[in-house]
Design a protein around this motif. Structure first.
Motif, short mmCIF file in Angstrom:
data_model
loop_
_atom_site.label_atom_id
_atom_site.label_comp_id
_atom_site.label_asym_id
_atom_site.label_seq_id
_atom_site.Cartn_x
_atom_site.Cartn_y
_atom_site.Cartn_z
N ARG A 47 5.16 -0.15 -5.30
CA ARG A 47 6.38 0.54 -4.84
C ARG A 47 6.79 1.58 -5.89
NH1 ARG A 47 10.23 -0.70 -0.96
NH2 ARG A 47 9.21 -2.70 -0.59
N VAL A 48 6.96 2.81 -5.44
CA VAL A 48 7.24 3.93 -6.33
C VAL A 48 8.60 4.54 -6.00
CG1 VAL A 48 6.42 6.16 -7.18
CG2 VAL A 48 4.76 4.43 -6.39
N PHE B 160 -5.66 9.19 -3.49
CA PHE B 160 -5.37 7.83 -3.95
C PHE B 160 -5.74 6.81 -2.88
CE2 PHE B 160 -3.00 4.05 -4.89
CZ PHE B 160 -3.04 3.96 -6.27
N VAL B 161 -5.35 7.09 -1.64
CA VAL B 161 -5.64 6.16 -0.54
C VAL B 161 -7.14 6.02 -0.34
CG1 VAL B 161 -5.42 5.83 1.95
CG2 VAL B 161 -3.44 6.57 0.62
N GLU C 275 -1.36 -0.88 -1.17
CA GLU C 275 -0.33 -0.42 -0.24
C GLU C 275 0.74 0.34 -1.02
OE1 GLU C 275 2.91 -2.11 3.05
OE2 GLU C 275 2.01 -3.47 1.57
N LEU C 276 0.74 1.66 -0.87
CA LEU C 276 1.70 2.50 -1.57
C LEU C 276 2.99 2.61 -0.76
CD1 LEU C 276 -0.23 5.62 -2.95
CD2 LEU C 276 0.99 3.90 -4.27
N ILE C 277 4.11 2.37 -1.43
CA ILE C 277 5.42 2.51 -0.79
C ILE C 277 6.24 3.47 -1.65
CG2 ILE C 277 7.52 1.35 -0.02
CD1 ILE C 277 5.87 -1.22 0.17
N PHE C 278 6.63 4.61 -1.09
CA PHE C 278 7.44 5.59 -1.80
C PHE C 278 8.88 5.54 -1.31
CE2 PHE C 278 3.18 7.39 -2.12
CZ PHE C 278 3.12 7.74 -3.45
N GLU C 279 9.80 5.70 -2.23
CA GLU C 279 11.21 5.77 -1.86
C GLU C 279 11.89 6.82 -2.71
OE1 GLU C 279 15.12 2.86 -1.91
OE2 GLU C 279 13.18 2.02 -1.31
#
Length: 310
Positions: free
Chosen positions: A94-95, A113-114, A121-125
């Protein structure tokens, strides 16, 4: 009692609203309410006072929520330990990333990256700097991408220096110059982002260099979005400053503004990766930082004459 139920009460405590909490964690409000009610019935106490708006924890609820945060942090720690074992990087990452960086930087490295790490599992916020740092301290974010220094309790990796650019309306007198100098900004009223954005603070710092009269200049309009400031300039209203990546794909055929670089030393901001726990997800953090560095434009890889604005 389950970890899921504990995560639900922490979410409601954070947002102080059942519907908002449910939306943020991607479940329905009835499911959230039912699970929290089930936990309250099991414990025999009320965790939240639902008669108040916004909803608030009861005295006992506050203690339960604090313990829930500790338990969830410990559980996440175990998951992280397992995720970094072996050669294949995997797990949730989580970023937290500030709004003046996210829309311009993330597209540069996301696909690469993917493709390279399909099990992550990348999660951006998007969040303001203070919110990113708070999320790191609470183990909500694994890493943050920000443009200002942190305190001594955080770890930092420098990613790159990003120059400030001037964006000037076509009829403005500065549009005729080859390059801008900081002195050009002293007599200008710049469009600024709202308070809370570090880019706003840095812009003001640039204009204040040897200029004690800046505060006497009126600010007509402030925005929470860089794209809004661009549109104002393109309607022939003055000047603003932009980060380099926000103008990297600028097309003169589609806009009515002029991009201007600065003379040396070029005012720049330092983009850095920050995190609060060095020993967890270390391999993933290293891989994430390296891939970002590989994805930035070549002209940002070295800047010998930069004036870093913190």
């Amino acid at each position: 009692m389950t970890l899921t139920q504990l995560s639900y009460i922490v979410a409601v405590d954070k947002h102080r609203h059942f519907a908002t909490a449910a939306q943020k964690i991607y479940i329905t409000q009835p499911t959230l309410s039912m699970q929290i009610q089930k936990l309250e019935d099991e414990l025999g106490v009320l965790i939240f006072d639902r008669s108040k708006t916004p909803v608030v924890p009861t005295a006992m609820g506050e203690e339960i929520i604090e313990q829930a945060k500790l338990i969830l942090s410990g559980a996440k720690h175990i998951e992280d330990m397992v995720a970094v074992q072996g050669d294949n990087l995997k797990g949730t990452f989580r970023v937290g990333i500030i709004p003046t960086i996210a829309p311009y930087l993330v597209p540069l490295f996301l696909k690469s990256f993917v493709d390279t790490y399909p099990e992550v599992e990348l999660i951006f916020e998007e969040a303001l700097t203070a919110e990113v740092l708070k999320g790191l301290n609470e183990d909500y974010f694994d890493v943050g991408i920000i443009a200002t220094p942190t305190d001594k309790h955080m770890y930092e990796k420098d990613l790159f220096l990003e120059p400030f650019l001037g964006y000037v309306s076509v009829d403005h007198e500065l549009a005729k110059k080859d390059k801008l100098c900081i002195d050009d900004l002293y007599k200008e009223d710049l469009w600024l982002l709202n308070e809370g954005h570090c880019f706003r603070d840095q812009t003001i710092k640039i204009c204040k260099q040897n200029n004690e009269k800046l505060n006497k200049a009126p600010i007509i309009f402030e925005s929470g979005n860089l794209e809004t400031l661009k549109r104002l300039v393109e309607q022939n209203f003055g000047i603003t400053l932009m980060p380099y990546l926000a103008m990297d794909d600028y097309d003169t055929k589609c806009a009515n503004g002029v991009v201007k670089q600065f003379e040396d030393p070029i005012p720049s901001r330092k983009i850095r990766l920050v995190y609060s726990r060095e020993f967890l997800k270390k391999n993933l953090i290293e891989a994430f930082a390296d891939l970002i560095k590989q994805s930035i434009p070549e002209e940002l890889e070295s800047q010998e004459e930069a004036m870093v604005i913190e």
